[in-house]
Design an enzyme around this catalytic site. Structure first.
Site, PDB file in Angstrom:
ATOM      1  N   ASP A  21       0.848  -1.194   0.000  1.00 18.32           N
ATOM      2  CA  ASP A  21       0.000   0.000   0.000  1.00 18.32           C
ATOM      3  C   ASP A  21       0.880   1.240   0.000  1.00 18.32           C
ATOM      4  O   ASP A  21       1.795   1.341   0.815  1.00 18.32           O
ATOM      5  CB  ASP A  21      -0.853   0.047   1.282  1.00 18.32           C
ATOM      6  CG  ASP A  21      -2.093  -0.830   1.190  1.00 18.32           C
ATOM      7  OD1 ASP A  21      -2.274  -1.516   0.177  1.00 18.32           O
ATOM      8  OD2 ASP A  21      -2.879  -0.821   2.158  1.00 18.32           O
ATOM      9  N   LYS A  78      -8.050   0.635  -5.247  1.00 18.28           N
ATOM     10  CA  LYS A  78      -9.254   0.075  -4.625  1.00 18.28           C
ATOM     11  C   LYS A  78     -10.507   0.818  -5.058  1.00 18.28           C
ATOM     12  O   LYS A  78     -10.507   2.040  -5.173  1.00 18.28           O
ATOM     13  CB  LYS A  78      -9.145   0.199  -3.095  1.00 18.28           C
ATOM     14  CG  LYS A  78      -8.117  -0.721  -2.450  1.00 18.28           C
ATOM     15  CD  LYS A  78      -8.186  -0.575  -0.935  1.00 18.28           C
ATOM     16  CE  LYS A  78      -7.007  -1.203  -0.220  1.00 18.28           C
ATOM     17  NZ  LYS A  78      -6.978  -2.660  -0.262  1.00 18.28           N
ATOM     18  N   GLY A 150      -5.392  -2.653   8.799  1.00 16.88           N
ATOM     19  CA  GLY A 150      -5.089  -1.468   9.600  1.00 16.88           C
ATOM     20  C   GLY A 150      -4.858  -1.752  11.075  1.00 16.88           C
ATOM     21  O   GLY A 150      -4.755  -0.831  11.872  1.00 16.88           O
ATOM     22  N   ARG A 162      -6.562 -20.264   7.235  1.00 14.03           N
ATOM     23  CA  ARG A 162      -6.767 -21.646   7.708  1.00 14.03           C
ATOM     24  C   ARG A 162      -8.165 -22.137   7.347  1.00 14.03           C
ATOM     25  O   ARG A 162      -8.347 -23.292   6.970  1.00 14.03           O
ATOM     26  CB  ARG A 162      -6.595 -21.715   9.233  1.00 14.03           C
ATOM     27  CG  ARG A 162      -5.146 -21.749   9.676  1.00 14.03           C
ATOM     28  CD  ARG A 162      -5.094 -22.163  11.145  1.00 14.03           C
ATOM     29  NE  ARG A 162      -3.765 -22.100  11.705  1.00 14.03           N
ATOM     30  CZ  ARG A 162      -2.902 -23.131  11.679  1.00 14.03           C
ATOM     31  NH1 ARG A 162      -3.236 -24.272  11.105  1.00 14.03           N
ATOM     32  NH2 ARG A 162      -1.714 -23.005  12.235  1.00 14.03           N
ATOM     33  N   GLY A 211      -3.274  -7.270   8.165  1.00  9.03           N
ATOM     34  CA  GLY A 211      -2.613  -7.420   9.461  1.00  9.03           C
ATOM     35  C   GLY A 211      -1.148  -7.811   9.401  1.00  9.03           C
ATOM     36  O   GLY A 211      -0.505  -7.994  10.430  1.00  9.03           O
ATOM     37  N   GLY A 232      -0.320  -3.608   4.054  1.00 11.32           N
ATOM     38  CA  GLY A 232      -0.988  -2.317   4.056  1.00 11.32           C
ATOM     39  C   GLY A 232      -0.230  -1.325   4.897  1.00 11.32           C
ATOM     40  O   GLY A 232       0.798  -0.778   4.489  1.00 11.32           O
ATOM     41  N   SER A 233      -0.704  -1.148   6.122  1.00 12.80           N
ATOM     42  CA  SER A 233      -0.139  -0.131   6.994  1.00 12.80           C
ATOM     43  C   SER A 233       1.220  -0.541   7.561  1.00 12.80           C
ATOM     44  O   SER A 233       1.979   0.303   8.031  1.00 12.80           O
ATOM     45  CB  SER A 233      -1.109   0.133   8.139  1.00 12.80           C
ATOM     46  OG  SER A 233      -2.436   0.151   7.647  1.00 12.80           O
TER      47      SER A 233
END
Lengths: 291, 204
Positions: A21, A78, A150, A162, A211, A232-233
């Site tokens: 990102d 996005k 996030g 899983r 995550g 992402g973050s």
């Protein structure tokens, strides 16, 4: 309408890589320099979207263009769930992949975008096999776990990966005459349920997202069956984005090699602070957007 | 003939390559290489898959896999590069960005020369007269995904196939490069040509 094989073809080329990102040209350059295989152009990273609230929409055209001009690796962007007009605009801009993403505020509470109607490939999030197959049925060329974007907390991505893997394994053990009932139970198209039962895998690549904050997180997701990782973050909310970006790239390539992982995890600086996702109230969860 | 195939597995569609090559070269073993030590001394073919040339270039440089492949090429091991692999094998990249050429075949390439993903397409690839005999066909499907173009070829570089007036499949000695993805098509024409040329170069 573009044949799905051409769309999944680009997804195949992204396997074993990291998609990062980025919110401006400078971050895009850092990502490319670190060895990212693609960047996701965003207005704000998910951690900031979460913090600032309000309606999160497609990134500004100016920003997406600036990022497309800066890097020569594929650029993704996005659109809101169900917002096919945003998707049409992104396709007209020439982005290489569209993420119909739960990170943005949904535009339609009943329908996702008809992705077959587009020439540009789509990636969509999922929490289980039924959700993955519904998106593939709509034309997604790539699936990723939703995780909980996030937060920097990997637990949801792990659960989703899983769950998908276990659902796939279960399907392969069923008799042919049990598949229609399973299709009804999963809420997924019969033809795709049959494909998974026969082949033991999804008909499109399966990546991890939501995550990932450390090289170890990336390795964990790859070992659980992800074929690539979205970050992402985790990179630009850390104290040293250049080093962390490079380390996560190397972690995905060398994911089985713990000795190399130990070396690349040294001196990374501080990771993103993150949020313990068990403290997030259900209405603030991004993963429950979409069906 | 081809017994030990190494597929470079840093990133990209290495799994499709491994499957397809294993299916065609019956009885062969496939090894995945991420680091130099993953290449067995008995390797007789190394495949560089499609992916992102900048990422593969960088990661292979960090581990020294690039140098190892260059020395294998000099030893005579057959090297096959598709798309990103073709870019890395070239002598010169017109718009290199972060990708560094390994200079193993005398061609100049331009990355993403057809445009962005929206310009990716299936095209018909036409083989040269002499090589179409090996393929058993004059043409095959070419899957072009954010593909490069070969804009120049040296005098010792053989053009095996072209498409819309540009070379898309070339060879110099033991190095094969193509801008499309034979591993994503049904047919085996490209593999038949490679096998035929290997046979010519290794008289039994």
């Amino acid at each position: 309408m573009t044949e799905i094989r051409l769309k999944t073809g680009l997804a195949d080329m992204l396997k074993g890589g990291v998609i990062m990102d980025v919110t401006d040209a400078k971050q895009a350059s850092i990502a490319q320099e670190a060895g990212a295989v693609a960047v996701m152009a965003l207005e704000r990273v998910p951690a900031d979207i979460r913090a600032s609230g309000g309606v999160a929409r497609m990134a500004s055209i100016k920003k997406i263009k600036e990022i497309m001009e800066t890097v020569d690796i594929p650029v993704m962007a996005k659109c809101r769930i169900g917002h096919f007009a945003e998707a049409q605009i992104l396709q007209a801009l020439g982005v290489d992949f569209i993420d119909e993403s739960e990170v943005l505020t949904p535009a339609d509470d009943r329908f996702h975008v008809d992705k077959h109607a587009f020439d540009v490939p789509f990636v969509c999030g999922c929490r289980n096999l039924g959700e993955a197959l519904r998106r593939i049925g709509e034309g997604a060329a790539l699936i990723r776990t939703k995780g909980e974007a996030g937060t920097g907390d990997i637990v949801h991505a792990v659960r989703h990966m899983r769950t998908v893997q276990q659902d796939i394994k279960t399907l392969t053990t069923l008799r042919g005459d049990e598949l229609m009932a399973k299709s009804k139970e999963l809420g997924a198209p019969y033809s795709l349920v049959k494909y998974v039962a026969e082949n033991g895998k999804l008909p499109v690549p399966n990546f991890a997202a939501g995550g990932v904050a450390t090289p170890a997180d990336a390795s964990l997701m790859m070992q659980l069956g992800a074929e690539s990782v979205f970050v992402g973050s985790g990179i630009f909310k850390s104290s040293d984005p250049e080093k962390r970006a490079r380390a996560i790239v190397l972690a995905v390539t060398h994911y089985k090699d713990a000795k190399t992982l130990a070396e690349i995890s040294e001196e990374l600086g501080e990771g993103m602070r993150g949020i313990d996702s068990s403290k997030i109230s259900p209405e603030d969860e991004l993963q429950s957007r979409g069906w | 003939m081809v017994k030990n195939i190494v597929v470079v597995a840093i990133q990209g569609d290495y799994a499709s390559h491994a499957e397809k090559a294993h299916e065609f070269f019956s009885g062969s073993s496939v090894f995945f290489a991420i680091k130099p030590e993953d290449i067995p001394s008995s390797a007789d073919m190394i495949i560089l898959p499609g992916g992102e040339s900048s990422a593969i270039s960088l990661i292979s440089k960090l581990s020294g896999l690039d140098k190892k492949i260059i020395s294998e090429a000099e030893k005579g091991t057959f090297i096959i590069g598709t798309c990103a692999g073709c870019i890395l094998l070239s002598k010169k990249i017109a718009n290199p960005g972060k990708a560094e050429p390994w200079k193993l075949i005398d061609i100049t390439v331009e990355r993403n020369a057809y445009g962005r993903q929206i310009d990716s397409s299936f095209k018909t690839v036409t083989f040269s007269e002499s090589r179409s005999k090996l393929a058993g066909s004059k043409k095959c499907e070419g899957v072009f995904i954010r593909a490069p173009k070969i804009t120049q070829t040296g005098k010792d570089t053989e053009v095996i196939a072209d498409c819309q007036g540009s070379p898309v499949f070339v060879r110099q000695k033991n190095i094969f490069a193509m801008t499309f993805h034979p591993e994503l098509s049904e047919g085996f024409e490209v593999y038949k040509i490679i096998e035929g040329i290997i046979r010519e170069r290794q008289p039994s």
